[in-house]
Design a protein around this motif. Sequence first.
Motif, PDB file in Angstrom:
ATOM      1  N   ASN B  47       0.560  -1.131   0.012  1.00  0.00           N
ATOM      2  CA  ASN B  47       0.183  -0.076   0.018  1.00  0.00           C
ATOM      3  C   ASN B  47       0.894   1.492  -0.076  1.00  0.00           C
ATOM      4  O   ASN B  47       0.168   2.332  -0.578  1.00  0.00           O
ATOM      5  CB  ASN B  47      -0.817   0.044   1.410  1.00  0.00           C
ATOM      6  CG  ASN B  47      -2.274  -0.760   1.249  1.00  0.00           C
ATOM      7  OD1 ASN B  47      -2.453  -1.341   0.031  1.00  0.00           O
ATOM      8  ND2 ASN B  47      -2.624  -1.260   2.204  1.00  0.00           N
ATOM      9  N   SER B  48       2.152   1.113   0.379  1.00  0.00           N
ATOM     10  CA  SER B  48       3.094   2.290   0.642  1.00  0.00           C
ATOM     11  C   SER B  48       3.297   2.946  -0.527  1.00  0.00           C
ATOM     12  O   SER B  48       3.686   3.951  -0.585  1.00  0.00           O
ATOM     13  CB  SER B  48       4.229   2.025   1.744  1.00  0.00           C
ATOM     14  OG  SER B  48       5.105   1.172   0.978  1.00  0.00           O
ATOM     15  N   TYR B  49       3.619   2.012  -1.752  1.00  0.00           N
ATOM     16  CA  TYR B  49       3.594   2.616  -3.060  1.00  0.00           C
ATOM     17  C   TYR B  49       2.437   2.314  -3.798  1.00  0.00           C
ATOM     18  O   TYR B  49       2.816   2.052  -5.165  1.00  0.00           O
ATOM     19  CB  TYR B  49       4.972   1.962  -3.362  1.00  0.00           C
ATOM     20  CG  TYR B  49       5.237   0.438  -3.498  1.00  0.00           C
ATOM     21  CD1 TYR B  49       4.984  -0.268  -4.524  1.00  0.00           C
ATOM     22  CD2 TYR B  49       5.767  -0.161  -2.334  1.00  0.00           C
ATOM     23  CE1 TYR B  49       5.092  -1.813  -4.564  1.00  0.00           C
ATOM     24  CE2 TYR B  49       5.833  -1.534  -2.253  1.00  0.00           C
ATOM     25  CZ  TYR B  49       5.528  -2.080  -3.507  1.00  0.00           C
ATOM     26  OH  TYR B  49       5.816  -3.553  -3.425  1.00  0.00           O
ATOM     27  N   SER B  50       1.328   2.130  -3.501  1.00  0.00           N
ATOM     28  CA  SER B  50       0.081   2.193  -4.036  1.00  0.00           C
ATOM     29  C   SER B  50       0.252   1.014  -5.357  1.00  0.00           C
ATOM     30  O   SER B  50      -0.126   1.228  -6.326  1.00  0.00           O
ATOM     31  CB  SER B  50      -0.365   3.183  -4.756  1.00  0.00           C
ATOM     32  OG  SER B  50      -0.317   4.484  -3.963  1.00  0.00           O
ATOM     33  N   GLU B  51       0.513  -0.327  -4.750  1.00  0.00           N
ATOM     34  CA  GLU B  51       0.727  -1.280  -5.810  1.00  0.00           C
ATOM     35  C   GLU B  51      -0.684  -1.669  -6.284  1.00  0.00           C
ATOM     36  O   GLU B  51      -1.773  -1.375  -5.759  1.00  0.00           O
ATOM     37  CB  GLU B  51       1.178  -2.581  -4.942  1.00  0.00           C
ATOM     38  CG  GLU B  51       1.230  -3.839  -5.763  1.00  0.00           C
ATOM     39  CD  GLU B  51       2.044  -3.961  -7.042  1.00  0.00           C
ATOM     40  OE1 GLU B  51       1.703  -3.061  -7.908  1.00  0.00           O
ATOM     41  OE2 GLU B  51       3.290  -4.400  -6.926  1.00  0.00           O
TER      42      GLU B  51
END
Lengths: 124, 193
Positions: B47-51
């Motif tokens: 989520n931290s790099y919006s996968e």
Amino acid sequence: MDVIKIKGTDDTPNVILDAENNIIEFSGRSLPEDVVTFYTPAIQWIEEYGKNPNPKTNVIFRLEYFNTASSKALLDILLKFEDILNEGNDVVVQWYYQEDDEDMLEAGEEYSEIVDIPFEMHSY
Amino acid sequence: MENSNYLKLICSLHEDMMAKKFTLVYDGEITHQITKAFTSLAENKMNSYSENTSIKRKVFHVMVECLQNLSKHAEEYEYKGNKGQYGNGIFIVGKIGKEENEYQVITGNAVDKNRVPELKALLEKINQLDKEGLKELFKKQMREGSVSDKGGAGLGLIDIARKTGEKLEYHFAEMDENNRFFILRTKISRSID
């Protein structure tokens, strides 16, 4: 008939089994620690419901995720509803899937190929 | 353990993990709590790099099924004087990051050598099937298997192959006369098809 209302958690689904208000619904995520223990009350409820079902039963599945251990339990649930259908009652499965979740759509299609209940697919 | 050996071990473990791009290595009992902790760790990281949602789902799915396989099938064994518990295994998650091309999940667990032929036959069967064949096998096993069946009728393995679209990469390493170490490596491509 008793109403079963189980509030969902991050690993167990929301379950509503309410004959009087004609609501049968499974939603959320399903990867319970013990699938058999979790789903047995629901399966028993459906067996009881089958003795005196509503004229039309909508079975709603709005699942975001379920693991393979749950997939067998969901089939068992569907087979119970198939019995109810086979006794001359009207049963329809309402299968909801997130718009971009092809796997969930496909899972619904697979179940519809296994059991003889009509499925209506809905994206949300 | 001598102090210098201990320090060397820690340093080399760290170096190995960096070199092999392992984000998480866990060796021990796989419980439901562990499964939840590891999957949410991976989810948060992705989520931290919006996968992409579909890839996130695949990674989550594969992790759950791999962990479930370990918790259900890893056998008790004794190896080099150490007793391994039922439900124990090694679980490895490769580097999770937007600069990587793929995710990998590796599991290893002891299996009774008598179970190897059956397991191998299933793995080979899965690897020979195409998308449609895997779907049919999944449906068949779901109909025929019982929910309490410990084997789970191989649903987890079939599902992993279906979700990743890749062949299952496996190996049976020799442990001792009774046990083999079953290693399964799953890759999830980050390219969207």
